[in-house]
Design a protein around this motif. Structure first.
Motif, PDB file in Angstrom:
ATOM      1  N   ASN A  96       0.748  -0.935   0.029  1.00 16.26           N
ATOM      2  CA  ASN A  96      -0.054   0.047   0.010  1.00 16.26           C
ATOM      3  C   ASN A  96       0.810   1.300  -0.084  1.00 16.26           C
ATOM      4  O   ASN A  96       0.916   2.139   0.888  1.00 16.26           O
TER       5      ASN A  96
ATOM      6  N   ALA B 299      -0.507  -1.403  -8.317  1.00 11.52           N
ATOM      7  CA  ALA B 299      -1.427  -0.752  -7.655  1.00 11.52           C
ATOM      8  C   ALA B 299      -2.460  -1.830  -7.087  1.00 11.52           C
ATOM      9  O   ALA B 299      -2.915  -2.360  -7.952  1.00 11.52           O
TER      10      ALA B 299
ATOM     11  N   ASP C 193      -5.783  -2.989  -4.743  1.00 12.95           N
ATOM     12  CA  ASP C 193      -6.962  -2.420  -3.910  1.00 12.95           C
ATOM     13  C   ASP C 193      -8.149  -3.513  -3.719  1.00 12.95           C
ATOM     14  O   ASP C 193      -8.715  -3.939  -4.500  1.00 12.95           O
ATOM     15  N   ARG C 194      -7.954  -4.044  -2.114  1.00 14.18           N
ATOM     16  CA  ARG C 194      -8.960  -5.005  -1.935  1.00 14.18           C
ATOM     17  C   ARG C 194      -8.731  -4.752  -0.442  1.00 14.18           C
ATOM     18  O   ARG C 194      -7.665  -5.051   0.380  1.00 14.18           O
TER      19      ARG C 194
ATOM     20  N   GLU D 241      -8.983  -4.860  -7.193  1.00 20.40           N
ATOM     21  CA  GLU D 241      -8.132  -4.230  -8.306  1.00 20.40           C
ATOM     22  C   GLU D 241      -6.664  -4.362  -8.389  1.00 20.40           C
ATOM     23  O   GLU D 241      -5.986  -4.431  -7.134  1.00 20.40           O
TER      24      GLU D 241
ATOM     25  N   TYR E 100      -3.606   5.193 -11.705  1.00 21.79           N
ATOM     26  CA  TYR E 100      -4.361   4.307 -10.853  1.00 21.79           C
ATOM     27  C   TYR E 100      -3.936   4.427  -9.357  1.00 21.79           C
ATOM     28  O   TYR E 100      -4.830   4.457  -8.535  1.00 21.79           O
TER      29      TYR E 100
ATOM     30  N   ARG F 197      -5.281   7.835  -7.793  1.00 17.97           N
ATOM     31  CA  ARG F 197      -6.842   7.727  -7.876  1.00 17.97           C
ATOM     32  C   ARG F 197      -7.274   6.980  -6.492  1.00 17.97           C
ATOM     33  O   ARG F 197      -8.123   7.261  -5.770  1.00 17.97           O
ATOM     34  N   LYS F 198      -6.526   5.756  -6.189  1.00 15.51           N
ATOM     35  CA  LYS F 198      -6.515   5.002  -5.163  1.00 15.51           C
ATOM     36  C   LYS F 198      -6.254   5.741  -3.835  1.00 15.51           C
ATOM     37  O   LYS F 198      -7.012   5.797  -3.053  1.00 15.51           O
TER      38      LYS F 198
ATOM     39  N   VAL G  95      -9.794   6.774  -2.633  1.00 12.23           N
ATOM     40  CA  VAL G  95     -10.295   5.588  -1.928  1.00 12.23           C
ATOM     41  C   VAL G  95      -9.609   5.536  -0.642  1.00 12.23           C
ATOM     42  O   VAL G  95     -10.324   5.853   0.614  1.00 12.23           O
ATOM     43  N   ASN G  96      -8.263   5.890  -0.502  1.00 10.63           N
ATOM     44  CA  ASN G  96      -7.768   5.718   0.860  1.00 10.63           C
ATOM     45  C   ASN G  96      -8.003   7.232   1.533  1.00 10.63           C
ATOM     46  O   ASN G  96      -8.248   7.170   2.702  1.00 10.63           O
TER      47      ASN G  96
ATOM     48  N   THR H  22     -17.084   3.167  -4.682  1.00 15.31           N
ATOM     49  CA  THR H  22     -16.211   3.176  -3.498  1.00 15.31           C
ATOM     50  C   THR H  22     -16.992   3.313  -2.188  1.00 15.31           C
ATOM     51  O   THR H  22     -16.714   2.628  -1.183  1.00 15.31           O
TER      52      THR H  22
ATOM     53  N   ARG I 164      -2.509  11.278   1.390  1.00 17.38           N
ATOM     54  CA  ARG I 164      -3.962  11.197   0.948  1.00 17.38           C
ATOM     55  C   ARG I 164      -4.774  12.411   1.253  1.00 17.38           C
ATOM     56  O   ARG I 164      -5.675  12.830   0.566  1.00 17.38           O
TER      57      ARG I 164
END
Length: 388
Positions: free
Chosen positions: A123, A157, A159-160, A180, A208, A211-212, A216-217, A277, A306
């Motif tokens: 991460n 990258a 994401d889960r 992802e 990507y 964006r995460k 997301v984070n 999300t 973030r």
């Protein structure tokens, strides 16, 4: 085909190892948890529970495990014979596996000239490059040239959400249905293997990653910090509060403008991504502890991280950042006695004040942005989250 994966934790078993098996690899995990290693070797399998409506349980077969400390020779042999190497050990632990990895890669080069890719799935931004730098510290310039000629370190990258629970056979990995895994194809050296099932291959990874990190984070951390102030124990319970959901969604919408403007992303697709999300965050089959999500606030409040980067970049453009400022303020109020960074952060604020803390930890010097953050900090400290 053989895959060697460093890290038999929730991401390793529930995500990376799972997809490697689905692609047809025999997977050997490398870890230091002997109890976990023995359990995998005893059964040559492990269980993964999907956090869907049916709580589907899947058994992953054809797996084994090695201890990197007491079985170093066998780990080196596994590196020599592997077709692909992956990691999910936590970015702070990449330096710990670099020594045995370097030894194994050099032994592999001495025995054959088959190219191999090493993918660090952590991460963090460009974790594979970080792992490569750790290897570079160990080997000579001649050895490095040999490694560079046959080994690729493609960044990725991931994401889960991956958690765990106790079972009769030890910890069971719990994973959400969404995942992802994006891999930078331009950094690969071995193209003779099948594409990993479920993974996406791209020429430019940065859109990507950002964006995460910044949507997301950021949204996940914001929810955790607001939840802490409200005394809510989980992300899911916090998002039942309409004011929390409103602030989180609005912060994600604000941050999306950074992605849209930087990478010329489609605004409608970005809106869909935000709603998708939020749906993930609200999954009632998940109990996502806010202390886990909010941990390490100093790192998450840092200049490139973030919460801060999208706020400062958008503020310079004159775009709305009210909700991002509120997110940063909430982060500075995260006070968990179980978290070392939180203890340090709160101690600094008590000794020096919030103004100096924002400068010290977030490196924000723009007076107007700091005033905005402090405004929300004072409101939230006094319990007025609804007015943000």
């Amino acid at each position: 085909m053989k895959a060697l994966h460093f890290g038999a934790g929730n991401i390793g078993k529930g995500f990376i190892g799972n997809l490697l098996r689905k692609t047809g690899y025999e997977v050997c995990f490398v870890d230091v948890n002997q109890e976990m290693i023995d359990r995998i070797n005893r059964r040559n399998s492990y269980s993964v529970e999907l956090l869907d409506e049916n709580h589907t349980v899947e058994t992953i077969f054809s797996v084994s495990a090695l201890n990197s400390i007491i079985q170093e020779k066998r780990v080196i042999e596994a590196i020599v014979s592997a077709d692909i190497i992956t990691t999910s050990v936590g970015v702070a632990n990449l330096s710990k596996i670099s020594k045995v990895l370097a030894k194994g890669l050099l032994e592999r080069i001495a025995q054959n000239e088959k190219k191999i890719d090493v993918i660090a799935n952590e991460n963090a931004i460009n974790a594979s490059s970080t792992l490569k730098k750790e290897v570079e510290k160990i080997v000579s310039s001649k050895e490095l040239a040999q490694i560079n000629s046959l080994v690729g370190f493609p960044n990725s990258a991931i994401d889960r959400l991956a958690l765990s629970k106790k079972g009769t056979e030890g910890d069971i990995a719990l994973v959400e249905p969404f995942f992802e895994w994006v891999i930078n194809k331009s950094e690969m050296v071995n193209f003779d293997l099948p594409l990993i099932s479920g993974a996406t291959y791209v020429e430019d990874l940065r859109p990507y990653i950002e964006r995460k990190l910044y949507i997301v984070n950021m949204g996940h951390a914001t929810t955790a910090y607001l939840a802490f102030l409200l005394g809510e124990p989980t992300i899911q319970k916090a998002l039942r509060n309409q004011n929390v959901e409103r602030i989180v969604r609005s912060a994600m919408v604000e941050a999306s403008q950074y992605i849209i403007r930087t990478y010329r992303s489609d605004s409608e697709k970005m809106t869909e991504f935000i709603e998708k999300t939020l749906k993930r965050f609200k999954n009632s089959n998940i109990s996502d502890d806010i202390l886990r999500v909010g941990r390490s606030p100093i790192r998450k409040l840092s200049y490139e991280e973030r919460l801060v980067k999208p706020a400062r970049e958008l503020f310079k453009l004159g775009l709305p950042v009210e909700n991002l400022a509120a997110s940063i303020a909430a982060g500075y109020l995260f006070d968990s006695p179980e978290d070392e960074e939180s203890i340090t952060l709160q101690g600094y604020i008590r000794s020096n004040g919030i103004d100096k803390a924002i400068s010290h930890f977030s490196s924000i010097e723009n007076v107007k942005l700091k005033v905005m953050i402090k405004k929300y900090y004072d409101k939230m400290k006094n319990g007025h989250i609804v007015n943000c």
